[in-house]
Design a protein around this motif. Structure first.
Motif, PDB file in Angstrom:
ATOM      1  N   ARG B  25       0.838  -1.208   0.000  1.00 16.70           N
ATOM      2  CA  ARG B  25       0.000   0.000   0.000  1.00 16.70           C
ATOM      3  C   ARG B  25       0.876   1.262   0.000  1.00 16.70           C
ATOM      4  O   ARG B  25       0.624   2.217  -0.716  1.00 16.70           O
ATOM      5  CB  ARG B  25      -0.917  -0.024   1.227  1.00 16.70           C
ATOM      6  CG  ARG B  25      -2.267   0.603   0.970  1.00 16.70           C
ATOM      7  CD  ARG B  25      -3.319   0.355   2.062  1.00 16.70           C
ATOM      8  NE  ARG B  25      -2.908  -0.496   3.137  1.00 16.70           N
ATOM      9  CZ  ARG B  25      -3.366  -1.742   3.323  1.00 16.70           C
ATOM     10  NH1 ARG B  25      -4.256  -2.260   2.506  1.00 16.70           N
ATOM     11  NH2 ARG B  25      -2.954  -2.460   4.343  1.00 16.70           N
ATOM     12  N   LEU B  28       2.589   1.728  -3.398  1.00 18.11           N
ATOM     13  CA  LEU B  28       1.648   2.235  -4.407  1.00 18.11           C
ATOM     14  C   LEU B  28       1.331   3.703  -4.142  1.00 18.11           C
ATOM     15  O   LEU B  28       1.188   4.497  -5.068  1.00 18.11           O
ATOM     16  CB  LEU B  28       0.369   1.390  -4.405  1.00 18.11           C
ATOM     17  CG  LEU B  28       0.532  -0.040  -4.931  1.00 18.11           C
ATOM     18  CD1 LEU B  28      -0.751  -0.840  -4.724  1.00 18.11           C
ATOM     19  CD2 LEU B  28       0.910  -0.047  -6.414  1.00 18.11           C
ATOM     20  N   LEU B  35      -5.202   1.380  -5.600  1.00 17.99           N
ATOM     21  CA  LEU B  35      -5.611  -0.004  -5.876  1.00 17.99           C
ATOM     22  C   LEU B  35      -6.975  -0.278  -5.236  1.00 17.99           C
ATOM     23  O   LEU B  35      -7.158  -0.073  -4.029  1.00 17.99           O
ATOM     24  CB  LEU B  35      -4.555  -0.980  -5.327  1.00 17.99           C
ATOM     25  CG  LEU B  35      -4.850  -2.473  -5.482  1.00 17.99           C
ATOM     26  CD1 LEU B  35      -4.920  -2.906  -6.940  1.00 17.99           C
ATOM     27  CD2 LEU B  35      -3.803  -3.322  -4.742  1.00 17.99           C
ATOM     28  N   ASN B  37      -9.805  -3.264  -4.600  1.00 23.88           N
ATOM     29  CA  ASN B  37     -10.025  -4.709  -4.597  1.00 23.88           C
ATOM     30  C   ASN B  37     -11.527  -4.978  -4.704  1.00 23.88           C
ATOM     31  O   ASN B  37     -12.278  -4.638  -3.797  1.00 23.88           O
ATOM     32  CB  ASN B  37      -9.462  -5.285  -3.290  1.00 23.88           C
ATOM     33  CG  ASN B  37      -9.739  -6.769  -3.124  1.00 23.88           C
ATOM     34  OD1 ASN B  37      -9.876  -7.499  -4.105  1.00 23.88           O
ATOM     35  ND2 ASN B  37      -9.815  -7.224  -1.877  1.00 23.88           N
ATOM     36  N   THR B 103      -1.023 -10.335  -5.393  1.00 22.10           N
ATOM     37  CA  THR B 103      -1.438  -9.095  -6.061  1.00 22.10           C
ATOM     38  C   THR B 103      -0.214  -8.408  -6.671  1.00 22.10           C
ATOM     39  O   THR B 103      -0.253  -7.911  -7.804  1.00 22.10           O
ATOM     40  CB  THR B 103      -2.118  -8.154  -5.039  1.00 22.10           C
ATOM     41  OG1 THR B 103      -3.210  -8.844  -4.461  1.00 22.10           O
ATOM     42  CG2 THR B 103      -2.613  -6.884  -5.708  1.00 22.10           C
ATOM     43  N   LEU B 107       0.719  -6.871 -10.358  1.00 20.35           N
ATOM     44  CA  LEU B 107       1.135  -5.470 -10.557  1.00 20.35           C
ATOM     45  C   LEU B 107       2.468  -5.384 -11.300  1.00 20.35           C
ATOM     46  O   LEU B 107       2.685  -4.470 -12.095  1.00 20.35           O
ATOM     47  CB  LEU B 107       1.249  -4.765  -9.199  1.00 20.35           C
ATOM     48  CG  LEU B 107      -0.084  -4.505  -8.477  1.00 20.35           C
ATOM     49  CD1 LEU B 107       0.157  -4.091  -7.025  1.00 20.35           C
ATOM     50  CD2 LEU B 107      -0.899  -3.431  -9.196  1.00 20.35           C
ATOM     51  N   VAL B 118      -5.751   1.106 -10.331  1.00 22.95           N
ATOM     52  CA  VAL B 118      -5.741  -0.302 -10.744  1.00 22.95           C
ATOM     53  C   VAL B 118      -6.893  -0.994 -10.024  1.00 22.95           C
ATOM     54  O   VAL B 118      -7.028  -0.894  -8.796  1.00 22.95           O
ATOM     55  CB  VAL B 118      -4.414  -1.009 -10.385  1.00 22.95           C
ATOM     56  CG1 VAL B 118      -4.506  -2.500 -10.694  1.00 22.95           C
ATOM     57  CG2 VAL B 118      -3.252  -0.391 -11.144  1.00 22.95           C
ATOM     58  N   LEU B 120      -8.472  -4.540  -9.077  1.00 23.18           N
ATOM     59  CA  LEU B 120      -8.239  -5.982  -9.009  1.00 23.18           C
ATOM     60  C   LEU B 120      -9.596  -6.669  -8.911  1.00 23.18           C
ATOM     61  O   LEU B 120     -10.325  -6.479  -7.930  1.00 23.18           O
ATOM     62  CB  LEU B 120      -7.405  -6.303  -7.761  1.00 23.18           C
ATOM     63  CG  LEU B 120      -7.323  -7.784  -7.374  1.00 23.18           C
ATOM     64  CD1 LEU B 120      -6.600  -8.587  -8.445  1.00 23.18           C
ATOM     65  CD2 LEU B 120      -6.613  -7.956  -6.027  1.00 23.18           C
ATOM     66  N   ALA B 136      -4.808  -3.195  -1.098  1.00 26.11           N
ATOM     67  CA  ALA B 136      -5.674  -2.197  -1.733  1.00 26.11           C
ATOM     68  C   ALA B 136      -5.957  -1.043  -0.778  1.00 26.11           C
ATOM     69  O   ALA B 136      -5.953  -1.211   0.445  1.00 26.11           O
ATOM     70  CB  ALA B 136      -6.991  -2.835  -2.166  1.00 26.11           C
TER      71      ALA B 136
END
Lengths: 224, 224
Positions: B25, B28, B35, B37, B103, B107, B118, B120, B136
């Protein structure tokens, strides 16, 4: 509301589930109890299908039901109220499937003498329950029309391990893009021997054929 | 048919998924990639919902999608064909969920520079994915009308961990016993802060509100 026995299922300690499942199957054979493991996605209609089917069969054979759920006991109550048969709730406490030992914990809480058929309604999940032999004679599953005809492509193991695929909610087929012939061919890809029975548990359409299949399965097994 | 990158996901070796998820996290955040989810039962309409939503947002922010499935790559192909955005397929090879490490494997196969969001699409399963933090920023889920309004009672963890519950297939509500007010109150029981957005991904009803929620979530996160 009926009072229902709720069993808090504990994690299994056995390492070899396949062997344990074979043992359980053997024991149940000795007692003349046919165990059916019924699986599906959440909300595919397992409980409604069971109620319809049991009401067609309960005067012919003695049936008991174990309703597995992570939480709540609504399903066991529903079965008990709608059919009057022996029904207990298994709480898996977050666990996503049942194995043979966990199934046995449920069976230990049923009156099995004189019972011909026990139906285990597994946790609503198209993935994990397919990986664990519960000790059942047969695996069955329900796929409902709103889920889509492509599910055998996406959840191959579930369709491979099931001897019977019930396609439920066929009454709403006009409102969904669900091609039943395509679905049948995908199921055959995964399991050429699978029996496919389309039904509508809500209206009862097709349930007689399902009840017949089940009665025949139990009778054939008992005499072999 | 479009050619789609298919990633065979390996089992994670990390023991502490929560720590690994926090690290992911953080990474990102450093790259400015939000992200999301997205979870649901099989067949609740994740892919159709994504296509509708992405087409409303793709000119405003840059989006990529990772489609997780046990098998098949139909969803990633569908997303690519219908939206033109970056889309890859993750094969979990029978695994019922994705954790942070899995995950990350996805990525690593995306072009993240310049990507704002993104999404998922997790494995279709209301049980296991809820147990694993993917890294996420937010968890979202879809509950579809045919599954029934009682699902928050039966799958408590899934509803507890989701910040957003999308209720899909509201067009078929007249054909099912689905009480949306009852469903809202069950969702609130599990998660009082959850946002609930009813939609019909097929017709597009309600999807604008969903797109707005998502755009706002990404923008707010980027400026904080």
């Amino acid at each position: 509301m009926e009072r229902i026995k709720v069993i808090e299922i504990k994690k299994s300690v056995f390492e070899n589930n396949d062997r344990d499942a074979d043992n359980l199957r053997q024991e149940l054979k000795g007692r003349g109890v046919y165990l059916l493991n019924l699986m599906s996605s959440p909300g595919a209609g397992k409980t409604t299908t069971l109620i319809r089917t049991i009401n067609l069969l309960k005067d012919k054979i003695r049936i008991a039901v174990m309703e597995a759920d992570i939480d709540s006991d609504v399903d066991a109550v529903k079965i008990k109220e709608a059919t009057g048969i022996q029904s207990i709730q298994l709480h898996t406490g977050g666990m996503c499937h049942l194995d043979a030992e966990m199934t046995r914990q449920g069976l230990d809480n049923l009156e099995l003498d004189g019972t011909d058929l026990v139906i285990l309604e597994n946790v609503g999940n198209l993935v994990c329950p397919a990986e664990f032999d519960t000790g059942a004679v047969r695996n069955a599953m329900i796929l409902s029309v709103p889920e889509g005809d492509d599910k055998p492509l996406k959840y191959p193991l579930m369709f491979s391990v099931c001897d019977l695929v019930i396609i439920n909610k066929i009454d709403v087929q006009p409102y969904f893009d669900f091609d039943i012939d395509k679905c049948r061919s995908y199921i055959k890809m995964r399991n050429p021997a699978a029996e496919v029975i389309p039904i509508c548990a809500k209206t009862g359409e097709g349930v007689e054929r399902l009840a017949e299949w089940l009665l025949n399965a139990v009778k054939t097994w008992k005499t072999n």
